[in-house]
Each structure stands twice: as C-alpha cells, then as structure tokens.
Design a protein around this motif. Structure first.
Motif, PDB file in Angstrom:
ATOM      1  N   LEU A  64       0.816  -1.226   0.000  1.00  0.00           N
ATOM      2  CA  LEU A  64       0.000   0.000   0.000  1.00  0.00           C
ATOM      3  C   LEU A  64       0.846   1.270   0.000  1.00  0.00           C
ATOM      4  N   ILE A  65       2.002   1.233   0.658  1.00  0.00           N
ATOM      5  CA  ILE A  65       2.828   2.446   0.748  1.00  0.00           C
ATOM      6  C   ILE A  65       3.939   2.405  -0.300  1.00  0.00           C
ATOM      7  N   ALA A  66       4.777   1.360  -0.266  1.00  0.00           N
ATOM      8  CA  ALA A  66       5.954   1.347  -1.162  1.00  0.00           C
ATOM      9  C   ALA A  66       5.522   1.195  -2.626  1.00  0.00           C
ATOM     10  N   LYS A  67       4.591   0.305  -2.922  1.00  0.00           N
ATOM     11  CA  LYS A  67       4.229   0.080  -4.333  1.00  0.00           C
ATOM     12  C   LYS A  67       3.093   0.996  -4.784  1.00  0.00           C
ATOM     13  N   ALA A  68       2.002   1.072  -3.993  1.00  0.00           N
ATOM     14  CA  ALA A  68       0.807   1.799  -4.475  1.00  0.00           C
ATOM     15  C   ALA A  68       0.871   3.285  -4.164  1.00  0.00           C
ATOM     16  N   ASN A  69       1.710   3.683  -3.185  1.00  0.00           N
ATOM     17  CA  ASN A  69       1.759   5.081  -2.769  1.00  0.00           C
ATOM     18  C   ASN A  69       0.349   5.598  -2.465  1.00  0.00           C
TER      19      ASN A  69
ATOM     20  N   GLY B 260      -1.631  -0.453 -14.000  1.00  0.00           N
ATOM     21  CA  GLY B 260      -0.307  -1.011 -13.708  1.00  0.00           C
ATOM     22  C   GLY B 260      -0.465  -2.313 -12.936  1.00  0.00           C
ATOM     23  N   TYR B 261       0.139  -3.400 -13.440  1.00  0.00           N
ATOM     24  CA  TYR B 261       0.117  -4.662 -12.703  1.00  0.00           C
ATOM     25  C   TYR B 261       1.473  -4.889 -12.071  1.00  0.00           C
ATOM     26  N   SER B 262       1.490  -5.262 -10.789  1.00  0.00           N
ATOM     27  CA  SER B 262       2.757  -5.732 -10.226  1.00  0.00           C
ATOM     28  C   SER B 262       2.526  -6.813  -9.183  1.00  0.00           C
ATOM     29  N   PHE B 263       3.494  -7.720  -9.139  1.00  0.00           N
ATOM     30  CA  PHE B 263       3.501  -8.785  -8.145  1.00  0.00           C
ATOM     31  C   PHE B 263       4.394  -8.342  -7.003  1.00  0.00           C
ATOM     32  N   LEU B 264       3.958  -8.651  -5.778  1.00  0.00           N
ATOM     33  CA  LEU B 264       4.796  -8.341  -4.614  1.00  0.00           C
ATOM     34  C   LEU B 264       5.112  -9.614  -3.848  1.00  0.00           C
ATOM     35  N   PHE B 265       6.378  -9.835  -3.587  1.00  0.00           N
ATOM     36  CA  PHE B 265       6.769 -10.844  -2.605  1.00  0.00           C
ATOM     37  C   PHE B 265       7.487 -10.080  -1.507  1.00  0.00           C
ATOM     38  N   MET B 266       6.845 -10.019  -0.344  1.00  0.00           N
ATOM     39  CA  MET B 266       7.358  -9.135   0.713  1.00  0.00           C
ATOM     40  C   MET B 266       8.769  -9.525   1.138  1.00  0.00           C
ATOM     41  N   LYS B 267       9.476  -8.504   1.655  1.00  0.00           N
ATOM     42  CA  LYS B 267      10.850  -8.732   2.097  1.00  0.00           C
ATOM     43  C   LYS B 267      10.990  -8.325   3.564  1.00  0.00           C
TER      44      LYS B 267
ATOM     45  N   SER C 109      -0.609 -12.929  -4.525  1.00  0.00           N
ATOM     46  CA  SER C 109      -0.827 -14.373  -4.708  1.00  0.00           C
ATOM     47  C   SER C 109      -0.485 -14.807  -6.133  1.00  0.00           C
ATOM     48  N   GLY C 110       0.303 -14.011  -6.835  1.00  0.00           N
ATOM     49  CA  GLY C 110       0.759 -14.363  -8.166  1.00  0.00           C
ATOM     50  C   GLY C 110      -0.160 -13.810  -9.235  1.00  0.00           C
ATOM     51  N   PRO C 111       0.213 -13.915 -10.509  1.00  0.00           N
ATOM     52  CA  PRO C 111       1.470 -14.506 -10.955  1.00  0.00           C
ATOM     53  C   PRO C 111       2.640 -13.520 -10.842  1.00  0.00           C
ATOM     54  N   PRO C 112       3.869 -14.065 -10.604  1.00  0.00           N
ATOM     55  CA  PRO C 112       5.048 -13.193 -10.529  1.00  0.00           C
ATOM     56  C   PRO C 112       5.327 -12.527 -11.873  1.00  0.00           C
ATOM     57  N   ASP C 113       5.844 -11.305 -11.827  1.00  0.00           N
ATOM     58  CA  ASP C 113       6.124 -10.573 -13.064  1.00  0.00           C
ATOM     59  C   ASP C 113       7.642 -10.504 -13.320  1.00  0.00           C
TER      60      ASP C 113
END
Ligand code: NAP
Length: 333
Positions: free
Chosen positions: A136-141, A274-281, A236-240
C-alpha cells in the motif's frame, strides 16, 4: 534446541519435532530466544514445495517466518541491539526458522517490539504488516481520499491492510464471508462485500488500488473495478518479470515468470492499469515505522488462535484450512 523441521517437500506432511544444534548468529545478526512465532500460509506453501524455484531451501531446514522474543546473543558488528532487548522480526529469506527455541536474525531486519503488545501479539505482526506496508505504501503510494479494494479483509494480511489503509486516509472496500462482516467493519472497512451473497464486480467501480490475494479469476475481475491509471498489486501471483530481476532469478525462471504473467499484464496494459507482483521482504526500518503506528494506537493486532509450541503442526493445518480470522500464533514461553 527443539525445532520443527521440513525433511522433504510434501503437501500437508507434518513437520518433524527435532533436536537441532543451537544456531550461531553471523557477525551482523543477533540470536533471539523465541517467545512466540506467527504462522503463515507461506510456511505451508514452502513445505509443499510451491516455492522451490524462488526459494530453493536445502533440506532439512527449520520453518517459520515471524518471531517475537528476547536477544540472548549479539554478533560483533551489531550496533542497535543489546542483550535482553525485546524484539520482533520477519527474518530474511534463507535465514527463516522461527518454529524453534532460538533463531538468528539480521540486525537490519529486526525492530524493538511495540511496548504495548504481548509477545504473542507482536509475533502476529511482521510478515503481514510488512506485506501491507510494501503493497500500500511502497508500491501503491496510497493517498488520502483514494479508493482501495483489499480482498479477504478477515485474513492475516487483510486485517492489517484495512487498518493501515484507513490510517492513510483511504476509502476501503473489502470482501469476506457473512460470519466476518462485523469483524472487518470493526477494523474500519467502509464497503463490505459478503462474497457468499454478492459479487464484488457488481458493486465496486473506479478504484485506485486493488490488493489481490486470491485466485486468477479474482485477479481478472479486479482489473474491471480499477480506473485507468489504477494499480493492481497481487501477492498471490502470478510473478512478473520485475520480480524475477529483483531476486536475480536464473534466466529460465525469469522466462517462466514472464509467461505466467503475460496475460494479466497485457489486459492491464490495455486498460491503462499497472500490474505488479509483490513478494514481501524482511525490513527492520519499515517494521520500526509499523511499531510507531501500533504504539500510537492506529493499528491493533488481530489474533484468532494461539497454539502451544508442541502443536505447531496443528497450527499450520488450521492456517492451511483457510478460515483464520486474523493471525495464528504458536507460544513457546
Ligand atoms: N506475496 C507475499 O509477500 C505474501 C505475503 C503474505 C501473504 N501472501 C498470500 O496472500 C494470501 C492471503 O494471506 P493471508 O495470510 O491473509 O491468508 P489467511 O489469513 O490464511 O486468509 C484467511 C482468510 O481469507 C478469507 N477468505 C477465504 N476465501 C476468500 C474469498 N474467496 N474472498 C474473500 N475472503 C476469503 C477467509 O475468510 P472467510 O472465512 O470469511 O472466507 C479468512 O479470514 C495467501 O495466498 C498468502 O500466501 C503473500
């Protein structure tokens, strides 16, 4: 020390309660005595072998991605933590292993535990909190006044993400089943769609952001509730391909990711989304920001059940059943 280990990749296979050597922290790590560990679907997915391409763990290994506990040993290059500190973390990939009496954690992935939380409550936060933060913050701002659709508001990620989005001043829609409508309203959701009786596609229009955590059909429908310029973020995928680059995946893995996500990326592009996949770190500084929000009373933990350490397999099976309301915890101390 006692720990729950994966001996081979297999769906629903019980973890083995084993006597393992005491881990030695690296120079930039502390050793944490585990008081409580959060249970995540990621644990079940890794044990089932679903993440072998992305996270090739060498067998056997100890499972578990969330910890709250006390620092009992400090590596020589650690500066910010000392013996006795009460801390919490999502340890780094390849350094997981919180279903154990002790776990080493990198200083940069660690934060002091919010003072207002018990160890069990603190262990419920890192993985889902960082996921919501990074989406919500880092990717979607995400900004005040924007409309965000957070799927599965009653789940681990959903219960945190609704509260974070409300704190940011967004208007929040969510899905859940009839029994959990009151729960998600209590967390602050403005629009609640009971997926047993309603289709979110018939209700939601012109959203700025969707946090997708469900299946491919839901992902596709999500495109249709977003406005042009909106953002579809899937956990939950798919990874980009971007994710493939991020983790420096080998060429063939990158190609698989490109192919798996080509359909949704093409459809998103056609709609100006904009589509993006997130795998948290793991991320200690974001976790410190989360600590501040918790101590300010903006975010509260949502815990469904606490299991004793010996029942870690039962806790994992409960999470895998998919009906958890908030988080599931195993208690060691
Ligand atoms: N990529 C990443 O970094 C990342 C990080 C965290 C999680 N994830 C993934 O995100 C997904 C969600 O994780 P989680 O920890 O939040 O899961 P969870 O806590 O296990 O989710 C359980 C919740 O999902 C709800 N639910 C089930 N089916 C639903 C549906 N069709 N529509 C709406 N709600 C539904 C259930 O509510 P009802 O009982 O009311 O149905 C339950 O409260 C998982 O696939 C997980 O692996 C990915």
């Amino acid at each position: 020390m006692k720990a729950f280990a994966v001996d081979r990749y297999q769906k629903q296979a019980p973890l083995r309660l084993a006597e393992m050597p005491t881990p030695e922290p690296h120079e930039d790590e502390v050793l944490v005595e585990v008081h409580a560990a959060g249970v995540n679907l990621l644990d079940a997915k890794i044990r089932g072998g679903e993440f072998k391409l992305i996270l090739p763990y060498r067998l056997p290994f100890i499972l578990g991605h969330d910890v709250a506990g006390v620092v009992v040993k400090v590596g020589p290059r650690v500066r910010q933590f000392k013996l006795g500190d009460e801390v919490y973390a999502r340890p780094d990939d390849f350094r997981i292993g919180t279903f154990a009496e002790l776990v080493p954690v990198r200083e940069t992935s660690l934060a002091l535990k919010p003072r207002s939380l018990t160890m069990e409550e603190a262990a419920s936060i890192p993985l889902v909190g960082l996921t919501a933060w990074q989406a919500l913050i880092a990717k979607a701002n995400l900004k005040k006044g924007q409309k965000v659709f957070i799927q599965a508001g009653s789940g681990g990620v959903g219960t945190f993400a609704i509260q974070l989005a409300k704190h940011l001043g967004a208007n929040v829609a969510t899905t859940t089943s009839t029994a959990n409508v009151a729960l998600v309203k209590g967390l602050g959701a403005d629009v609640v769609i009971d997926y047993k009786t309603q289709d979110f596609e018939d209700v939601l229009r012109d959203y700025d952001v969707v946090l997708n955590s469900q299946d491919g059909k839901t992902l596709e429908k999500s495109l249709r509730v977003l406005k042009g310029g909106g953002k579809l973020i899937s956990i939950s995928g798919p990874p980009d391909p971007e994710f493939g680059k991020d983790i420096a995946a080998p060429g063939f893995v990158k190609l698989v990711m490109r192919l798996l996500s080509s359909g949704v990326r093409r459809k998103a592009q056609g709609r100006g989304i904009g589509y993006s996949f997130l795998f948290m770190k793991a991320n200690g500084s974001q976790l410190r920001e989360i600590t501040r929000l918790i101590e300010a009373g903006a975010i509260h933990p949502a815990i469904d059940r606490v299991f004793p350490f010996e029942s870690t397999n039962e806790a994992l099976a409960y999470v895998e059943a998919g009906r958890a309301k908030g988080k599931v915890i195993v208690r060691l101390k």
